[in-house]
Design a protein around this motif. Structure first.
Motif, short mmCIF file in Angstrom:
data_model
loop_
_atom_site.label_atom_id
_atom_site.label_comp_id
_atom_site.label_asym_id
_atom_site.label_seq_id
_atom_site.Cartn_x
_atom_site.Cartn_y
_atom_site.Cartn_z
N LEU A 346 46.66 -48.37 59.04
CA LEU A 346 46.97 -46.82 58.37
C LEU A 346 48.12 -47.38 57.56
N ARG A 347 48.36 -47.12 56.03
CA ARG A 347 49.69 -47.16 55.20
C ARG A 347 49.98 -45.64 55.78
N ARG A 348 51.15 -46.09 56.28
CA ARG A 348 52.07 -45.14 57.03
C ARG A 348 52.52 -43.82 56.31
N ASP A 349 52.77 -44.38 54.87
CA ASP A 349 53.70 -43.33 53.52
C ASP A 349 51.81 -41.98 53.21
N ARG A 350 51.01 -42.66 53.66
CA ARG A 350 49.66 -41.54 53.17
C ARG A 350 48.91 -41.20 54.86
N VAL A 351 49.68 -41.28 56.01
CA VAL A 351 49.06 -40.49 56.65
C VAL A 351 49.61 -39.27 57.25
N PHE A 352 48.34 -37.80 57.42
CA PHE A 352 48.81 -36.51 57.55
C PHE A 352 48.90 -36.13 59.50
N VAL A 353 49.75 -35.93 59.64
CA VAL A 353 49.85 -35.45 61.00
C VAL A 353 49.98 -34.31 60.88
N PHE A 354 49.11 -33.46 62.34
CA PHE A 354 49.21 -32.31 61.84
C PHE A 354 49.06 -31.74 63.08
N PRO A 355 49.26 -30.46 63.55
CA PRO A 355 48.46 -29.53 65.26
C PRO A 355 47.02 -29.22 65.16
#
Length: 357
Positions: A346-355
């Motif tokens: 997973l490209r770290r700069d293209r990952v979103f993290v949401f609650p």
């Protein structure tokens, strides 16, 4: 200088339920703003209130800094200098093109021959000046409807799903022609659509609506690359979602740890990545690529299905444990057979993290 259109805390209820809920935004002269969202989210109701064919329960609307409507004061629709363009074009079947375009102009076609001729030339409909709507194709009717909406030189043009009735092969070209003409006229435009690609193609500003509220607004680039939540990310494209739990501001996954600052300890999170940002590497006798700061840790998965879609290929994967399924898009033709082992990152700069929730 005030904005061309200012909507301030607009609310509309039907049977006590808010259909438009505290909506505020601005549109500048020459700007195209798009109300984007699923059916039933309040887009068209907002448009009707601005046009003056529906009435809000609270809030106000201003044009060039002048109040045109609140709960006590209301300028009639015909005096608002606001044009309307509908999904079905609403051309008058008994009038030729020239009179359709001139309809509503003082003196009709005879008194506005130059204006009508100029607009028909700009929408490439001069040779149809004497034709009737039933003699025109859908794309030609759309051009006439646009010319008619712009003929009175409205300060604001409201467009409600104006391209949805067109053949998909014609749609892009007509949208581009429409956008060019609107920019030339300097008209402030508020466009309603449920199609993300249409909003991305036409809008300077997108207003993303959900259940009557604007959940995010900004330039198309910003909404696509910095979505406010998982639903916003998924509205613009397909997404892959991993779930995890926060421990010490980190979340463990088969693809390594992800930073989750600001999310409470023990809370569940969604880790989101689009299919085009999944990295794929071939298996080398059970060995995968080494972890990197850019792509994190690789996880082994197997192909479950691969399909060629024209511009790219869609490859579906499942991890060996079967707990995670992921989709990847690859440019061109890439059709590994089912069961092929591959390593995913997973490209770290293209990952979103949401609650989660």
């Amino acid at each position: 200088m005030p904005p061309r259109l200012q909507v301030d805390r607009l609310t509309r209820r039907f049977d006590g339920a808010p259909v438009v809920d505290d909506v505020s935004f601005q549109v500048e002269p020459g700007q195209v703003a798009c109300l984007l969202g699923p059916s039933g989210c309040g887009k068209s109701t907002t448009l009707r209130i601005i046009a003056g064919v529906d009435m809000q329960d609270s809030g106000r609307i201003l044009v060039d800094g002048q109040l045109i409507c609140d709960t006590d004061f209301r300028i009639p629709p015909e005096r608002r200098a606001i044009g309307l363009m509908f999904q079905d074009f609403a051309l008058f079947p008994h009038l030729p093109v020239r009179d359709n375009v001139a309809f509503g102009l003082p003196g009709g076609f005879k008194a506005n021959r130059d204006r009508v001729g100029d607009l028909l030339e700009r929408v490439q409909m001069t040779r149809h000046v004497d034709s009737y709507p039933h003699q025109l194709s859908g794309g030609e009717q759309q051009r006439v409807a646009l010319a008619r909406a712009l003929a009175p030189r409205p300060r604001i043009l409201l467009m409600d799903e104006p391209f949805s009735g067109l053949d998909e092969r014609l749609r892009d070209g007509i949208r581009d022609e429409t956008l060019a003409l609107l920019k030339d006229e300097g008209t402030a435009v508020l466009l309603v659509t449920h199609e993300p690609q249409e909003a991305m193609r036409m809008a300077d500003q997108i207003l993303l609506m959900r259940r009557g509220r604007i959940v995010q607004q900004g330039a198309p680039y910003n909404l696509y690359n910095a979505p406010v939540d998982r639903q916003a990310a998924g509205f613009f494209s397909d997404i892959n979602v991993l779930t995890g739990r926060v421990q010490g501001a980190l979340t463990d996954t088969p693809f390594g740890r992800f930073l989750t600052p600001g999310i409470p300890e023990g809370a569940e999170v969604d880790i989101v990545i689009r299919p085009q940002h999944l990295r794929i590497d071939f298996d080398r006798a059970g060995q995968g690529p080494a972890p990197t700061a850019e792509n994190g840790t690789a996880a082994l998965a197997r192909v479950t299905r691969a399909r060629y879609l024209g511009r790219d290929s869609l490859v579906e994967f499942a991890t060996d444990a079967g707990a995670i399924t992921l989709n990847a898009t690859v440019p061109g033709v890439f059709l590994p057979p089912p069961g092929t082992p591959m390593w995913l990152m997973l490209r770290r700069d293209r990952v979103f993290v949401f609650p989660r929730g």
